[in-house]
Scaffold this motif. Structure first.
Motif, PDB file in Angstrom:
ATOM      1  N   SER A 114      -6.748  -5.744  -8.788  1.00 28.56           N
ATOM      2  CA  SER A 114      -5.604  -6.442  -8.202  1.00 28.56           C
ATOM      3  C   SER A 114      -5.502  -7.861  -8.756  1.00 28.56           C
ATOM      4  CB  SER A 114      -5.716  -6.515  -6.684  1.00 28.56           C
ATOM      5  OG  SER A 114      -4.676  -7.325  -6.160  1.00 28.56           O
TER       6      SER A 114
ATOM      7  N   ASP B 132      -9.612  -2.978  -4.225  1.00 21.41           N
ATOM      8  CA  ASP B 132      -8.830  -2.593  -5.401  1.00 21.41           C
ATOM      9  C   ASP B 132      -9.575  -3.092  -6.639  1.00 21.41           C
ATOM     10  OD1 ASP B 132      -7.002  -2.321  -7.478  1.00 21.41           O
ATOM     11  OD2 ASP B 132      -5.293  -2.990  -6.297  1.00 21.41           O
TER      12      ASP B 132
ATOM     13  N   HIS C 139       4.243   3.734  -6.317  1.00 18.23           N
ATOM     14  CA  HIS C 139       3.331   3.406  -5.218  1.00 18.23           C
ATOM     15  C   HIS C 139       3.901   3.833  -3.872  1.00 18.23           C
ATOM     16  CE1 HIS C 139      -0.252   0.923  -6.516  1.00 18.23           C
ATOM     17  NE2 HIS C 139       0.331   1.252  -7.664  1.00 18.23           N
TER      18      HIS C 139
ATOM     19  N   ASN D 293      -0.951  -2.860 -14.656  1.00 16.67           N
ATOM     20  CA  ASN D 293      -1.902  -3.336 -13.649  1.00 16.67           C
ATOM     21  C   ASN D 293      -1.651  -4.790 -13.265  1.00 16.67           C
ATOM     22  OD1 ASN D 293      -3.192  -0.871 -13.867  1.00 16.67           O
ATOM     23  ND2 ASN D 293      -4.848  -1.635 -15.175  1.00 16.67           N
TER      24      ASN D 293
ATOM     25  N   ARG E  41      -8.897   4.976  -6.659  1.00 18.66           N
ATOM     26  CA  ARG E  41      -9.418   3.883  -5.832  1.00 18.66           C
ATOM     27  C   ARG E  41      -8.380   2.765  -5.745  1.00 18.66           C
ATOM     28  NH1 ARG E  41     -14.599   0.184  -7.600  1.00 18.66           N
ATOM     29  NH2 ARG E  41     -14.392  -1.414  -5.992  1.00 18.66           N
ATOM     30  N   HIS E  42      -7.718   2.478  -6.849  1.00 15.86           N
ATOM     31  CA  HIS E  42      -6.665   1.464  -6.859  1.00 15.86           C
ATOM     32  C   HIS E  42      -5.564   1.804  -5.857  1.00 15.86           C
ATOM     33  CE1 HIS E  42      -3.272  -0.951  -8.197  1.00 15.86           C
ATOM     34  NE2 HIS E  42      -2.624   0.132  -8.606  1.00 15.86           N
ATOM     35  N   HIS E  43      -5.161   3.059  -5.810  1.00 21.09           N
ATOM     36  CA  HIS E  43      -4.102   3.444  -4.880  1.00 21.09           C
ATOM     37  C   HIS E  43      -4.571   3.388  -3.433  1.00 21.09           C
ATOM     38  CE1 HIS E  43      -0.402   4.834  -6.915  1.00 21.09           C
ATOM     39  NE2 HIS E  43      -1.190   4.814  -7.976  1.00 21.09           N
TER      40      HIS E  43
ATOM     41  N   ASP F 276       0.482  -4.028  -0.644  1.00 21.93           N
ATOM     42  CA  ASP F 276       0.780  -3.441  -1.955  1.00 21.93           C
ATOM     43  C   ASP F 276       2.020  -4.103  -2.561  1.00 21.93           C
ATOM     44  OD1 ASP F 276       1.457  -1.831  -4.113  1.00 21.93           O
ATOM     45  OD2 ASP F 276       0.908   0.024  -3.108  1.00 21.93           O
TER      46      ASP F 276
ATOM     47  N   SER G  13      -4.731  -0.569  -2.723  1.00 17.88           N
ATOM     48  CA  SER G  13      -3.836  -1.347  -3.585  1.00 17.88           C
ATOM     49  C   SER G  13      -3.651  -2.788  -3.096  1.00 17.88           C
ATOM     50  CB  SER G  13      -2.481  -0.659  -3.674  1.00 17.88           C
ATOM     51  OG  SER G  13      -1.659  -1.337  -4.590  1.00 17.88           O
ATOM     52  N   ASP G  14      -4.060  -3.727  -3.965  1.00 14.09           N
ATOM     53  CA  ASP G  14      -3.957  -5.168  -3.710  1.00 14.09           C
ATOM     54  C   ASP G  14      -4.738  -5.606  -2.480  1.00 14.09           C
ATOM     55  OD1 ASP G  14      -2.423  -5.805  -5.977  1.00 14.09           O
ATOM     56  OD2 ASP G  14      -0.603  -5.120  -4.994  1.00 14.09           O
TER      57      ASP G  14
END
Length: 330
Positions: free
Chosen positions: A141, A138, A279, A240, A128-130, A257, A133-134
């Protein structure tokens, strides 16, 4: 000829009927952490941290740190740390290689014994983070609260460990359906508490047996148990937080990102802090691709490949890497 008769496909024609209905997208989160889970989190975040704070005065006391403790600490840090970086991250999350079943189980057990969470939930959070991302969805983040200094300070605390205490869980059936369907992974997930106890008390039992004393049991529990867990936690969480705020970004990522390289964390994180390339090319088995970038996890995967325990390793390809590199101004 009118537009209606010139169009071979009627407005509600056969082409539309042949299309398969799209499955509704599963929600981002599913289920909530119980009070017991939150209590466990508080204990396993705070207790190891207190142990680290006590480590220096304890070491100076005399007799509370021996070679047995140092060796057990090093072995457990390598085993569980590589379980996270090689097992949970590069293998289970991103599929950077394929592994034989015994190696798949061993890597998953090693990652679980780092006590950063059960494997399916860890992978779901990271995928999910990828995907976001940001961005808004996320889960961790550091830019969550804005870009001012106070907002970023709050965001770094959130990204480092605050996000762990949110009640909502990332939806495993959306982000990790392959692991949900795997009986070996499900067994390890179900028996997380057992592996947690093994991680805490296994080194202590070995220390007690080697020294034939309760003193050896206690010091091994402290150094190879609590202190080791705290160090692994904060190194992982620094990827992180720190690696999304500062450092170099030689490779292109998505617009928001901000994954960056932080060389200072490269050795303790086993190469995970070469975060920018990761990333830019998440399935690549090696994160540190430039000269001088030490990537211990990639070397371990290479050794596993040579032994025949893993295969189909997605090593970096020069043309692919260079295509992702940020163009330097003339």
């Amino acid at each position: 000829m009118s537009a209606a008769t010139s169009d071979p496909t009627p407005a509600n024609g056969a082409a539309d009927k042949k299309r398969k209905p799209q499955r509704p997208q599963l929600p981002l989160t599913y289920g909530r952490k119980s009070n017991v889970e939150i209590a466990f989190l508080w204990f396993f975040v705070v207790a190891p941290l207190v142990a680290v704070a006590a480590a220096v005065p304890v070491a100076w006391t005399g007799g509370w740190l021996g070679w047995t403790d140092v060796i057990l600490f090093a072995v457990m840090y390598l085993f569980t740390g590589l379980g996270v970086t090689v097992g949970f991250h590069r293998y289970l999350t991103h599929g950077a290689f394929k592994a034989k079943r015994p190696m798949r189980i061993l890597l998953t057990v090693a990652g679980t014994m780092a006590i950063e969470g059960a494997p399916i939930r860890w992978v779901a959070d990271h995928r999910r983070h990828h995907q976001f991302s940001d961005e808004e969805n996320d889960p961790h983040s550091p830019w969550r609260f804005g870009e001012t200094v106070p907002a970023l300070a709050k965001g770094m605390i959130w990204a480092h460990m605050g996000w762990l205490f949110t009640r909502e869980n990332s939806n495993s059936r959306r982000f990790a359906p392959d692991l949900v369907a795997d009986p070996d992974i499900r067994f390890i997930q179900k028996n997380f508490v057992g592996f947690l106890l093994l991680s805490l008390f296994g080194p202590a039992i070995v220390g007690g047996l080697l020294t034939q004393s309760w003193h050896g049991f206690v010091t091994a529990y402290f150094w190879a148990g609590l202190v080791r867990i705290a160090l692994i936690h904060h190194v992982t969480w620094s990827v992180n937080s720190v690696c999304h705020v500062m450092g170099e970004r030689p490779f292109k990522t998505t617009l928001k990102d901000r994954a960056s390289n932080v060389w200072l964390l490269a050795i303790p994180s086993f190469g995970e802090s070469w975060h920018n390339l990761h990333h830019a090319d998440p399935t690549c088995a090696r994160h540190g691709v430039d000269p001088g970038q030490i990537d211990i996890s990639a070397r371990v995967i290479w050794l596993f490949e040579k032994a025949g325990w893993v295969w189909n390793v997605k090593w970096p390809k020069e043309n692919r890497i260079e295509a992702k590199r940020v163009e330097q101004a003339a």
